[in-house]
Design a protein around this motif. Structure first.
Motif, short mmCIF file in Angstrom:
data_model
loop_
_atom_site.label_atom_id
_atom_site.label_comp_id
_atom_site.label_asym_id
_atom_site.label_seq_id
_atom_site.Cartn_x
_atom_site.Cartn_y
_atom_site.Cartn_z
N LEU A 1 0.90 -1.22 -0.15
CA LEU A 1 -0.03 0.18 0.05
C LEU A 1 0.88 1.22 -0.13
CD1 LEU A 1 -3.12 1.01 0.60
CD2 LEU A 1 -2.19 1.36 2.87
N TRP A 2 1.89 1.29 0.85
CA TRP A 2 2.66 2.47 0.84
C TRP A 2 3.71 2.67 -0.19
CZ3 TRP A 2 0.05 5.44 3.48
CH2 TRP A 2 -0.89 4.88 4.77
N GLU A 3 3.91 1.59 -0.85
CA GLU A 3 5.06 1.75 -2.10
C GLU A 3 3.97 2.35 -3.12
OE1 GLU A 3 6.14 -2.14 -2.62
OE2 GLU A 3 7.41 -2.19 -0.57
N ALA A 4 2.51 1.96 -3.22
CA ALA A 4 1.79 2.56 -4.07
C ALA A 4 1.34 3.99 -3.69
CB ALA A 4 0.47 1.81 -3.88
N ALA A 5 1.43 4.34 -2.50
CA ALA A 5 1.31 5.84 -2.02
C ALA A 5 2.65 6.69 -2.54
CB ALA A 5 0.94 5.88 -0.69
N ALA A 6 3.76 6.11 -2.64
CA ALA A 6 4.84 6.65 -2.77
C ALA A 6 5.02 7.02 -4.32
CB ALA A 6 6.34 5.99 -2.43
N LYS A 7 4.56 5.87 -5.05
CA LYS A 7 4.42 6.15 -6.64
C LYS A 7 3.57 7.11 -7.06
CE LYS A 7 3.86 3.41 -10.77
NZ LYS A 7 3.18 4.64 -11.51
N LYS A 8 2.51 7.24 -6.18
CA LYS A 8 1.56 8.36 -6.61
C LYS A 8 2.11 9.55 -6.39
CE LYS A 8 -3.26 9.70 -5.69
NZ LYS A 8 -4.63 9.37 -5.25
N LEU A 9 2.61 9.76 -5.30
CA LEU A 9 3.20 10.82 -5.00
C LEU A 9 4.57 11.22 -5.95
CD1 LEU A 9 3.75 10.58 -1.15
CD2 LEU A 9 2.35 12.41 -2.22
N ALA A 10 5.36 10.19 -6.34
CA ALA A 10 6.13 10.50 -7.20
C ALA A 10 5.88 11.01 -8.67
CB ALA A 10 7.44 9.30 -7.49
N ASP A 11 4.75 10.34 -9.13
CA ASP A 11 4.08 10.65 -10.39
C ASP A 11 3.60 12.25 -10.13
OD1 ASP A 11 4.58 8.19 -11.28
OD2 ASP A 11 2.46 7.61 -10.96
N ALA A 12 3.32 12.85 -9.10
CA ALA A 12 3.06 13.85 -9.03
C ALA A 12 3.83 15.02 -8.84
CB ALA A 12 1.91 14.24 -7.70
N GLY A 13 5.14 14.39 -8.93
CA GLY A 13 6.36 15.51 -8.85
C GLY A 13 6.77 15.64 -7.67
N VAL A 14 6.53 14.84 -6.63
CA VAL A 14 7.16 14.81 -5.22
C VAL A 14 8.70 14.29 -5.18
CG1 VAL A 14 6.87 14.13 -2.72
CG2 VAL A 14 4.81 14.72 -3.97
N ASP A 15 9.39 14.87 -4.35
CA ASP A 15 10.95 14.46 -4.35
C ASP A 15 10.91 13.62 -2.99
OD1 ASP A 15 13.40 13.72 -4.37
OD2 ASP A 15 14.16 16.04 -4.14
N ILE A 16 11.03 12.36 -3.28
CA ILE A 16 10.96 11.63 -1.90
C ILE A 16 12.59 10.85 -1.91
CG2 ILE A 16 10.53 9.36 -0.49
CD1 ILE A 16 7.69 9.34 -2.19
N ARG A 17 13.48 11.59 -0.79
CA ARG A 17 14.86 11.32 -0.81
C ARG A 17 15.03 10.40 0.31
NH1 ARG A 17 17.56 17.32 -1.64
NH2 ARG A 17 15.98 18.06 -3.00
N GLN A 18 15.40 9.19 -0.27
CA GLN A 18 15.53 7.92 0.72
C GLN A 18 17.27 8.02 1.23
OE1 GLN A 18 13.44 5.26 -2.08
NE2 GLN A 18 13.58 4.10 -0.37
N ASN A 19 17.23 7.36 2.36
CA ASN A 19 18.49 7.19 3.11
C ASN A 19 19.09 8.77 3.14
OD1 ASN A 19 19.29 4.36 2.99
ND2 ASN A 19 19.36 4.56 0.98
N ALA A 20 18.17 9.56 3.57
CA ALA A 20 18.72 11.07 4.07
C ALA A 20 17.97 11.22 5.46
CB ALA A 20 17.92 11.97 3.01
N MET A 21 18.85 10.92 6.40
CA MET A 21 18.17 11.27 7.56
C MET A 21 18.51 12.72 7.97
SD MET A 21 19.81 9.67 11.32
CE MET A 21 19.53 7.97 10.98
N ALA A 22 17.41 13.28 8.82
CA ALA A 22 17.48 14.87 9.08
C ALA A 22 18.36 14.93 10.22
CB ALA A 22 16.11 15.23 9.24
N THR A 23 19.37 15.83 10.02
CA THR A 23 20.35 16.09 11.35
C THR A 23 20.12 17.23 11.90
OG1 THR A 23 21.97 16.65 9.93
CG2 THR A 23 21.78 14.46 10.34
N SER A 24 19.72 18.40 11.42
CA SER A 24 19.34 19.54 11.97
C SER A 24 18.22 20.47 11.26
CB SER A 24 20.51 20.60 11.90
OG SER A 24 20.87 21.04 10.65
N ALA A 25 17.42 21.19 12.03
CA ALA A 25 16.47 21.76 11.56
C ALA A 25 16.42 23.31 11.93
CB ALA A 25 14.87 21.17 11.91
N HIS A 26 16.83 24.25 11.18
CA HIS A 26 16.81 25.70 11.64
C HIS A 26 15.51 26.36 11.23
CE1 HIS A 26 18.71 29.60 12.39
NE2 HIS A 26 18.00 29.97 11.05
N TYR A 27 15.02 27.35 12.10
CA TYR A 27 13.67 27.93 11.82
C TYR A 27 14.11 29.50 12.09
CZ TYR A 27 9.09 29.70 12.26
OH TYR A 27 7.91 30.39 11.94
N ASP A 28 14.01 30.41 11.19
CA ASP A 28 14.25 31.78 11.33
C ASP A 28 12.97 32.75 11.76
OD1 ASP A 28 12.91 31.96 8.81
OD2 ASP A 28 14.84 32.39 7.71
#
Length: 462
Positions: free
Chosen positions: A207-234
């Protein structure tokens, strides 16, 4: 103003947020720390073998969620799976949810007499005394089942799977997860017969692979093996960095990563007292060892709970009763998933296939499989599988939530780990969908998702 939201996590919550954003015409960027899709609800593939790490029953009372599920997979990719679970106590299988008829006929005489007496006493106390609401799982269990049946079925299981004393675990999740004893005495209990769930033919990750495909087809960039390490808010823009060198910016941040880890990577950093309460939040890890045996063993259940101390395993999945397509075509043996619960820093987390295999073999012997012919062993690890509901959790989460609302208004924690709440899959999805609504200015509170005291999973939601 252009909307450029960021999402951390490609599990049910993160992907649901992505689907809702694209439905509203906004294209997010998704950062996923692993190489998989679906979080704990992924399907790990090893050749022609498929592994469901946690046994995911697809049930919801929300038509919104049910419609989303149906939109992602065609009808022929859904199975209707009858729930057939049991607890293995003293070498006896007792159906779960517990039914009075089974307790009277399947338990040893001593367990029937002591259990029935304790249950009657607990019922009498509840009816004749004004008691405060039980705050610990131990208090709740003794009040609901009586001391003996609580200790026989639940005390050891909770210690093994939650890795804590039941006296130190909050009881708020119990009404949603554990059903009271059913006392219908006929052989054809209607409630049990109607306990049927949906399940994707090739496991929950389908199911979730189908969701990811639908998102990719819509132009969503899904970056795997990309662990967030910091989140700056200004004050207006989020800038998130990953361990592989990505730098991405957005006007809002939806986070399904563990709330404790999120707090540690925020910049500007929250004050010390917020970081201290976040550090108290704890998780359980899960190792699922999938084992294929050449011989067919008749286990008439799709899930077996093992509360006794003679087992190291907490739960056992019988994969062929979930879906025959989880194993190769023509395979006629037994395909089981052994679920081992541990803390993220325990030595077992680093055990290799040989070490885990030895533990599994001992558990197989306890099941009565004296000379199991093992054809294949596959291991799946989930480090932050389940948030622990201990007494500090409610106070800590409320303080963190209120601080984040005030100081990071465009930050939206979502899902089981993001909100540190033991949610069902559909609740994790709804928290993400409601958070997107809040992002668009709707007067909704995602933290109110799944606050009902009772949410029993029963019946097939179409």
């Amino acid at each position: 103003m252009e909307r450029t939201p960021l999402i951390i996590g490609a599990g049910p919550a993160g992907l649901s947020a992505g689907l809702e954003l694209t439905r509203r015409g906004v294209i997010p960027t998704i950062l996923e720390s692993t190489g998989g899709i679906g979080g704990l609800a992924r399907t790990q593939v090893d050749g022609d073998w498929r592994i469901d790490p946690g046994g995911h029953r697809f049930f919801t009372r929300s038509e919104e969620v049910a419609d989303l599920w149906r939109s992602l997979l065609p009808e022929d990719q859904w199975l209707a799976v009858p729930r057939s679970s049991a607890m293995l106590v003293n070498n006896r299988y007792v159906r779960y949810p517990l039914m009075g008829r089974d307790l009277l006929l399947q338990l040893a005489v001593g367990d029937v007499v002591r259990g029935a007496g304790g249950y009657a006493w607990a019922r009498l106390r509840r009816q004749t005394r004004i008691e405060r609401r039980e705050t610990s799982f131990q208090e709740w269990g003794r009040s609901e089942f009586g001391r003996h049946w609580y200790e026989l079925f639940f005390d050891g299981y909770v210690r093994k799977t939650w890795l804590a004393d039941p006296e130190n675990i909050a009881s708020d999740w119990a009404n949603q997860r554990i059903k009271p004893i059913g006392w219908q005495l006929s052989k054809n209990e209607q409630a049990v017969d109607q306990d049927v769930f949906r399940y994707p033919r090739y496991g929950p990750g389908q199911l979730w692979e189908a969701a990811a495909k639908k998102l990719a087809d819509a132009g969503v960039d899904i970056r795997q093996n990309a662990m967030a390490t910091s989140a700056h808010y200004d004050g207006r823009t989020w800038t998130v960095a990953t361990d592989r060198g990505d730098i991405v910016t957005g006007d809002a941040l939806f986070s399904s990563m563990p709330l404790r880890l999120l707090v540690t990577m925020l910049d500007p950093a929250p004050p010390e007292h917020i970081r201290a309460v976040a550090d108290q939040l704890r998780h359980r890890s899960l190792i699922t060892v999938a084992v294929a045996l050449r011989k067919h063993y008749d286990i008439p259940y799709n899930w077996v709970y093992t509360p006794g101390p003679n087992f190291h395993v907490g739960r056992i999945q019988n994969y062929r009763r979930w879906s025959q397509d989880l194993c190769p075509k023509g395979f006629n043996g037994t395909y089981l998933g052994f679920e081992y619960f541990l803390l993220p820093d325990q030595d077992l987390w680093l055990a290799n296939e040989h070490g885990l295999g030895a533990i599994v073999e001992r558990d197989l012997h306890q099941l009565g499989f004296k000379n199991p012919q093992i054809e294949r062993v596959m291991i799946t690890r989930s480090k932050f599988a389940y948030p622990i509901h201990d007494p500090a959790r409610d106070r800590s989460v409320v303080r963190i939530r209120d601080y984040l609302r005030e100081h990071y208004p465009s930050l939206h924690p979502i899902g089981r780990n993001g909100m540190h709440h033991y949610d069902n899959q559909d609740h994790a999805m709804l928290s993400a969908i409601r958070s997107v609504g809040k992002y668009f200015g709707e007067n909704v509170d995602p933290w109110q998702v799944n606050t009902d005291l009772s949410y029993q999973e029963q019946g097939l939601r179409r």
